[in-house]
Design an enzyme around this catalytic site. Structure first.
Site, PDB file in Angstrom:
ATOM      1  N   GLU A  21      -1.421  12.268  17.045  1.00 59.15           N
ATOM      2  CA  GLU A  21      -1.760  13.524  17.708  1.00 59.15           C
ATOM      3  C   GLU A  21      -2.596  13.256  18.954  1.00 59.15           C
ATOM      4  O   GLU A  21      -2.395  13.878  19.999  1.00 59.15           O
ATOM      5  CB  GLU A  21      -2.560  14.432  16.763  1.00 59.15           C
ATOM      6  CG  GLU A  21      -1.764  14.972  15.606  1.00 59.15           C
ATOM      7  CD  GLU A  21      -2.611  15.863  14.734  1.00 59.15           C
ATOM      8  OE1 GLU A  21      -2.394  17.088  14.758  1.00 59.15           O
ATOM      9  OE2 GLU A  21      -3.503  15.330  14.027  1.00 59.15           O
ATOM     10  N   LYS A  98      -2.289  26.126  16.751  1.00 62.37           N
ATOM     11  CA  LYS A  98      -1.724  24.772  16.811  1.00 62.37           C
ATOM     12  C   LYS A  98      -0.311  24.861  16.227  1.00 62.37           C
ATOM     13  O   LYS A  98      -0.067  24.513  15.072  1.00 62.37           O
ATOM     14  CB  LYS A  98      -2.611  23.812  16.019  1.00 62.37           C
ATOM     15  CG  LYS A  98      -2.271  22.354  16.186  1.00 62.37           C
ATOM     16  CD  LYS A  98      -3.306  21.488  15.471  1.00 62.37           C
ATOM     17  CE  LYS A  98      -2.988  20.028  15.618  1.00 62.37           C
ATOM     18  NZ  LYS A  98      -4.001  19.186  14.928  1.00 62.37           N
TER      19      LYS A  98
END
Length: 130
Positions: A21, A98
């Site tokens: 990420e 997200k």
């Protein structure tokens, strides 16, 4: 209290607990509700007497694209605290989405929301700005 609502401020950030990420990044979407009194701005008709939402959007984008954080909770609190300190707001609600979070089951979105208020000087209150 009057409100300005700014939704869908989107940028690529590198927040998350996983190495991939932070390395690859992903889109984050932020919604902001700015609580303030429009009385002065309505009388003056001058953007300097309100929270300039273009500047607010720019500041949010800077937080999204800035220093990586592990948690979107941390990102939401930092954005809220920053906006309270930089703009004449009484309170702010920040939601960080997200949408591409690494979740192993089908999902539509994951989001966190924080609410922060400006408190009068000398008043102790957890999670609030002075």
């Amino acid at each position: 209290m009057d409100r300005i609502t700014l939704t869908g401020v989107t940028a690529v950030g590198h927040h998350g607990v996983f190495d991939f990420e932070r390395r690859e990044g992903q889109p984050f979407v932020v919604d902001a509700v700015l609580h303030l009194d429009f009385t002065e701005a309505a009388q003056s008709d001058d953007v300097r007497d309100t929270a300039h939402y273009g500047e607010v959007a720019q500041r949010i984008t800077e937080w999204i694209t800035g220093e990586p954080l592990n948690l979107i909770e941390a990102l939401a609190v930092r954005i809220a605290d920053s906006l309270l300190s930089e703009f004449t707001l009484q309170a702010v609600d920040i939601t960080v989405h997200k949408p591409q979070a690494p979740i192993e089951v089908p999902f539509g979105d994951v989001a966190v929301t924080v609410h922060r208020e400006r408190v009068p000087a000398g008043t102790a209150m957890s999670g609030a700005q002075t």
